[in-house]
Design a protein around this motif. Structure first.
Motif, PDB file in Angstrom:
ATOM      1  N   TYR A  38      24.376 -19.819   3.784  1.00 19.46           N
ATOM      2  CA  TYR A  38      23.555 -20.694   4.636  1.00 19.46           C
ATOM      3  C   TYR A  38      24.410 -21.771   5.324  1.00 19.46           C
ATOM      4  O   TYR A  38      24.337 -21.948   6.540  1.00 19.46           O
ATOM      5  CB  TYR A  38      22.452 -21.346   3.788  1.00 19.46           C
ATOM      6  N   ASN A  39      25.236 -22.462   4.538  1.00 19.66           N
ATOM      7  CA  ASN A  39      26.035 -23.557   5.101  1.00 19.66           C
ATOM      8  C   ASN A  39      27.018 -23.074   6.161  1.00 19.66           C
ATOM      9  O   ASN A  39      27.139 -23.668   7.231  1.00 19.66           O
ATOM     10  CB  ASN A  39      26.827 -24.266   3.994  1.00 19.66           C
ATOM     11  N   MET A  42      25.201 -21.990   9.301  1.00 25.07           N
ATOM     12  CA  MET A  42      24.718 -23.151  10.065  1.00 25.07           C
ATOM     13  C   MET A  42      25.876 -23.804  10.818  1.00 25.07           C
ATOM     14  O   MET A  42      25.715 -24.264  11.947  1.00 25.07           O
ATOM     15  CB  MET A  42      24.088 -24.180   9.118  1.00 25.07           C
ATOM     16  N   TRP A  43      27.028 -23.830  10.167  1.00 30.65           N
ATOM     17  CA  TRP A  43      28.234 -24.371  10.825  1.00 30.65           C
ATOM     18  C   TRP A  43      28.596 -23.505  12.031  1.00 30.65           C
ATOM     19  O   TRP A  43      28.924 -24.004  13.109  1.00 30.65           O
ATOM     20  CB  TRP A  43      29.393 -24.416   9.819  1.00 30.65           C
ATOM     21  N   ALA A  46      26.237 -24.191  14.857  1.00 29.33           N
ATOM     22  CA  ALA A  46      26.544 -25.459  15.528  1.00 29.33           C
ATOM     23  C   ALA A  46      27.821 -25.357  16.353  1.00 29.33           C
ATOM     24  O   ALA A  46      27.899 -25.891  17.463  1.00 29.33           O
ATOM     25  CB  ALA A  46      26.674 -26.572  14.498  1.00 29.33           C
ATOM     26  N   SER A  47      28.818 -24.661  15.824  1.00 35.46           N
ATOM     27  CA  SER A  47      30.103 -24.652  16.534  1.00 35.46           C
ATOM     28  C   SER A  47      30.155 -23.651  17.686  1.00 35.46           C
ATOM     29  O   SER A  47      30.889 -23.851  18.640  1.00 35.46           O
ATOM     30  CB  SER A  47      31.257 -24.408  15.566  1.00 35.46           C
TER      31      SER A  47
END
Lengths: 313, 50
Positions: A38-39, A42-43, A46-47
């Protein structure tokens, strides 16, 4: 001679440190599917799919991007909206615009499973629902989003609200942004560090809510959105998503009451989506054990409840 | 040239070996910690970037 060796030694140390990090960066890039979660997803979202404007406004989607993230394909059109096609300025159907964060965006569900698409199907062929959800948006950003998409002339505005909308977004500086968005090491480190408990989610959300500055920003932003809607004579709805950990012995009634009060004060129709999940097992709504965003079943329930509550001509 | 490089690396062994060991240990600690807390589901939504 001794001093010279020390200077050389330090240079060698720095070079070895950089080489070691480069080696890990390459290894992490090559082995990404083995540790993706998940993390890190999500990164990646965003990137690769968001951009910072570094002005007064907020981050936004990079137009014309498409990626498979956390098992779902996310397609962003040239207007920065989650859609497989663009919306023309001249409309042939009535328009509903959905403002919100990753829940509204439909994180973890396919394009046609998002509650915006399901709601569109419920509303029938005379309506189109525009999904203006962007991950990590709060009410402050949603006001900018509303102004940005005002050219699409919506006939109904729905603001999706989630507890973390009280949180203020911190953007990295331009230099650190470059490293953060390109570094798999950063993503790996962030993921590992965030697994270490830093407090319970209830305390985290309550603390954010109790911060008077955060409340003021939400109040001001909602007020601005309602003023905009009144000026244009567009009905406005606040759809309050529940926290998805547990619905029985719900921990955030105080926040729901506060939002209901704010809605009344600003002539906004308030929809408490906690009611929609009565007698639903929260475990059956999660994308995964580590990600509590609603899955396709959750989106269906949200769409149906909103459809039943909104009053359209 | 190769001989010279090897000699250089041998002379500065502790200087290049120490940072490498530090980086590896930090990685290992993080991996162990994340395995220990992998079932922690009481976390709010955090964002690595924005």
């Amino acid at each position: 001679m001794h001093k010279k060796k020390k200077i050389y030694g330090l240079i060698v140390s720095v070079a070895a440190f950089i080489l070691c990090l480069l080696f890990f960066e390459i290894v992490l890039r090559l082995t990404y599917p083995l540790y993706a979660n998940y993390n890190t997803e999500m990164w990646k979202y965003a990137s690769k799919m968001k951009q910072i404007s570094y002005g007064d406004s907020c981050h936004s989607h990079l137009p014309e991007t498409s990626m498979n993230l956390y098992g779902a394909k996310i397609t962003i059109n040239s207007q920065g909206l989650r859609s497989e096609y663009n919306y023309s300025i001249e409309k042939t159907k009535k328009r509903v615009i959905l403002l919100g964060d990753s829940i509204t965006l439909g994180w973890g569900v396919q394009n046609n499973e998002t509650f915006s698409k399901v709601l569109e199907n419920y509303l029938g062929e005379n309506y189109e629902v525009i999904n203006a959800g962007v991950g990590n948006y709060n009410t402050y950003c949603e006001y900018f989003s509303l102004k940005k998409y005002s050219y699409l002339n919506p006939d109904l505005i729905i603001v999706g609200f989630y507890l973390n909308d009280f949180e203020q977004i911190k953007y990295p500086s331009k230099i650190s942004y470059f490293f953060i968005k390109n570094s798999y090491i950063y993503s790996f480190f962030f993921d590992k560090l965030s697994s270490i408990p830093r407090g319970h989610y209830v305390d985290f959300y309550k603390k954010n809510f109790e911060n008077s500055n955060n409340q003021k920003i939400v109040e001001d932003s909602l007020h601005k959105i309602s003023v905009y809607a009144k000026e244009k004579n567009i009905p406005l709805v606040l759809a309050n998503f529940p926290e998805f950990h547990k619905f029985e012995e719900y921990e955030f009634y105080e926040i729901n009451n506060y939002l209901e009060f704010l809605s009344k004060e600003n002539d906004i129709q308030y929809i408490d989506l906690l009611e929609a999940f009565e007698n639903v097992d929260p475990k059956s709504l999660r994308i995964s054990n580590e990600d509590y965003h609603p899955n396709a079943k959750g989106h269906k329930i949200i769409a149906k409840f909103i459809y039943e509550k909104i009053h359209l001509e | 040239m190769i001989k010279k490089t090897f000699k250089f690396l041998k002379d500065y062994k502790k200087w290049w070996l120490t940072p490498m060991i530090i980086v590896i240990i930090v990685f290992l600690i993080l991996i162990v910690l994340s395995i220990m807390f992998s079932k922690n589901s009481q976390m709010p939504f955090y964002y690595a970037l924005f």
